[in-house]
Scaffold this motif. Structure first.
Motif, mmCIF file in Angstrom:
data_model
loop_
_atom_site.group_PDB
_atom_site.id
_atom_site.type_symbol
_atom_site.label_atom_id
_atom_site.label_comp_id
_atom_site.label_asym_id
_atom_site.label_seq_id
_atom_site.Cartn_x
_atom_site.Cartn_y
_atom_site.Cartn_z
ATOM 1 N N TYR A 49 -68.798 -70.598 -6.251
ATOM 2 C CA TYR A 49 -67.949 -70.484 -6.289
ATOM 3 C C TYR A 49 -68.062 -69.768 -7.850
ATOM 4 N N LYS A 50 -67.809 -71.361 -8.226
ATOM 5 C CA LYS A 50 -68.236 -71.028 -10.128
ATOM 6 C C LYS A 50 -69.452 -69.760 -10.603
ATOM 7 N N SER A 51 -70.615 -70.581 -9.966
ATOM 8 C CA SER A 51 -71.335 -69.804 -10.437
ATOM 9 C C SER A 51 -71.465 -68.225 -10.436
ATOM 10 N N CYS A 52 -70.673 -67.837 -8.997
ATOM 11 C CA CYS A 52 -70.821 -65.864 -8.557
ATOM 12 C C CYS A 52 -69.584 -65.472 -10.052
ATOM 13 N N LEU A 53 -68.251 -66.474 -9.838
ATOM 14 C CA LEU A 53 -67.673 -65.811 -11.057
ATOM 15 C C LEU A 53 -68.582 -65.967 -12.500
ATOM 16 N N GLU A 54 -68.977 -66.924 -12.950
ATOM 17 C CA GLU A 54 -69.702 -67.478 -13.854
ATOM 18 C C GLU A 54 -70.684 -65.932 -14.132
ATOM 19 N N TYR A 55 -71.178 -65.257 -13.405
ATOM 20 C CA TYR A 55 -72.427 -64.189 -13.269
ATOM 21 C C TYR A 55 -70.994 -63.298 -13.618
ATOM 22 N N LEU A 56 -70.562 -62.891 -12.145
ATOM 23 C CA LEU A 56 -69.409 -61.806 -12.158
ATOM 24 C C LEU A 56 -69.076 -61.306 -13.490
ATOM 25 N N ALA A 57 -68.385 -62.964 -14.906
ATOM 26 C CA ALA A 57 -67.629 -62.585 -15.486
ATOM 27 C C ALA A 57 -68.227 -61.368 -17.071
ATOM 28 N N GLY A 58 -69.255 -62.186 -16.630
ATOM 29 C CA GLY A 58 -70.499 -61.199 -17.426
ATOM 30 C C GLY A 58 -71.434 -60.416 -17.249
ATOM 31 N N CYS A 59 -70.695 -59.320 -16.449
ATOM 32 C CA CYS A 59 -71.387 -58.124 -15.999
ATOM 33 C C CYS A 59 -70.246 -57.293 -15.566
ATOM 34 N N LEU A 60 -69.198 -57.724 -14.921
ATOM 35 C CA LEU A 60 -68.161 -56.191 -14.476
ATOM 36 C C LEU A 60 -66.936 -56.034 -15.980
ATOM 37 N N HIS A 61 -66.783 -54.750 -16.037
ATOM 38 C CA HIS A 61 -65.089 -54.647 -16.463
ATOM 39 C C HIS A 61 -64.395 -55.443 -16.252
ATOM 40 N N VAL A 62 -63.244 -55.376 -17.307
ATOM 41 C CA VAL A 62 -62.339 -56.238 -17.417
ATOM 42 C C VAL A 62 -61.551 -56.126 -15.473
ATOM 43 N N ARG A 63 -61.076 -54.747 -16.062
ATOM 44 C CA ARG A 63 -60.159 -54.501 -14.817
ATOM 45 C C ARG A 63 -60.518 -54.722 -13.081
ATOM 46 N N ASP A 64 -62.248 -54.135 -13.152
ATOM 47 C CA ASP A 64 -63.189 -54.466 -12.164
ATOM 48 C C ASP A 64 -62.532 -56.808 -12.165
ATOM 49 N N PHE A 65 -63.557 -57.053 -12.557
ATOM 50 C CA PHE A 65 -63.242 -58.750 -12.597
ATOM 51 C C PHE A 65 -61.653 -59.610 -12.145
ATOM 52 N N LEU A 66 -60.804 -58.728 -12.350
ATOM 53 C CA LEU A 66 -59.376 -58.962 -12.091
ATOM 54 C C LEU A 66 -58.880 -59.113 -10.675
ATOM 55 N N THR A 67 -59.706 -58.012 -10.006
ATOM 56 C CA THR A 67 -59.098 -58.065 -8.552
ATOM 57 C C THR A 67 -60.354 -58.974 -7.866
ATOM 58 N N LEU A 68 -61.267 -59.316 -8.866
ATOM 59 C CA LEU A 68 -61.278 -60.503 -7.863
ATOM 60 C C LEU A 68 -60.856 -62.090 -7.803
ATOM 61 N N VAL A 69 -60.181 -61.585 -8.589
ATOM 62 C CA VAL A 69 -59.033 -63.137 -8.732
ATOM 63 C C VAL A 69 -57.973 -62.990 -8.060
ATOM 64 N N PRO A 70 -57.738 -64.197 -7.160
ATOM 65 C CA PRO A 70 -56.668 -64.478 -5.911
ATOM 66 C C PRO A 70 -55.852 -64.481 -7.095
ATOM 67 N N ALA A 71 -54.771 -63.423 -5.876
ATOM 68 C CA ALA A 71 -53.101 -63.132 -7.528
ATOM 69 C C ALA A 71 -52.875 -65.299 -7.153
ATOM 70 N N SER A 72 -52.991 -65.876 -6.571
ATOM 71 C CA SER A 72 -52.782 -67.231 -6.194
ATOM 72 C C SER A 72 -53.267 -68.276 -6.856
ATOM 73 N N GLY A 73 -54.475 -67.859 -8.097
ATOM 74 C CA GLY A 73 -55.100 -68.337 -8.093
ATOM 75 C C GLY A 73 -55.049 -69.433 -9.436
ATOM 76 N N ASN A 74 -55.064 -70.235 -9.261
ATOM 77 C CA ASN A 74 -54.250 -71.738 -10.911
ATOM 78 C C ASN A 74 -55.253 -71.262 -11.778
ATOM 79 N N LEU A 75 -54.613 -70.788 -13.048
ATOM 80 C CA LEU A 75 -54.735 -70.352 -14.071
ATOM 81 C C LEU A 75 -55.749 -71.124 -15.005
ATOM 82 N N LYS A 76 -55.665 -71.591 -15.260
ATOM 83 C CA LYS A 76 -56.048 -73.279 -15.956
ATOM 84 C C LYS A 76 -58.131 -73.001 -15.019
#
Length: 105
Positions: A49-76
């Protein structure tokens, strides 16, 4: 789904090979997150999960990346990925600006 469940360590490589779109990434991340929460030994799923997020954080636009973060996700948990995503976007914008200025008469 079979690869997500049985081979989480190779999941990112597989996803890159088949070139997932945003909706497919959403599905993969949702399933990984569910497995992280349900499995007794979630270490491999969390790593994937972390590996996928790290990859996607480096290649997606901010708005697109934010849609992949769950609404109930832990900010930390998600903050390092959000920070990386924003830094990549800022660097890309700065690069484009410098290129435009260098090409201007």
């Amino acid at each position: 789904d079979l690869i997500i469940k049985n081979s989480p360590k190779v999941l990112l490589s597989y996803c890159l090979f088949i070139r997932l779109d945003k909706d497919q990434w959403q599905h993969v991340l949702g399933n990984l997150l569910r497995l992280c929460q349900e499995e007794k030994e979630p270490r491999d799923f969390v790593f994937s999960y972390k590996s996928c997020l790290e990859y996607l954080a480096g290649c997606l636009h901010v708005r697109d990346f934010l849609t992949l973060v769950p609404a109930s996700g832990n900010l930390k948990f998600f903050f390092p990925f959000l920070k990386r995503n924003c830094m990549v976007a800022i660097a890309s914008s700065l690069k484009a600006s410098l290129i435009r200025k260098a090409g201007a008469p």
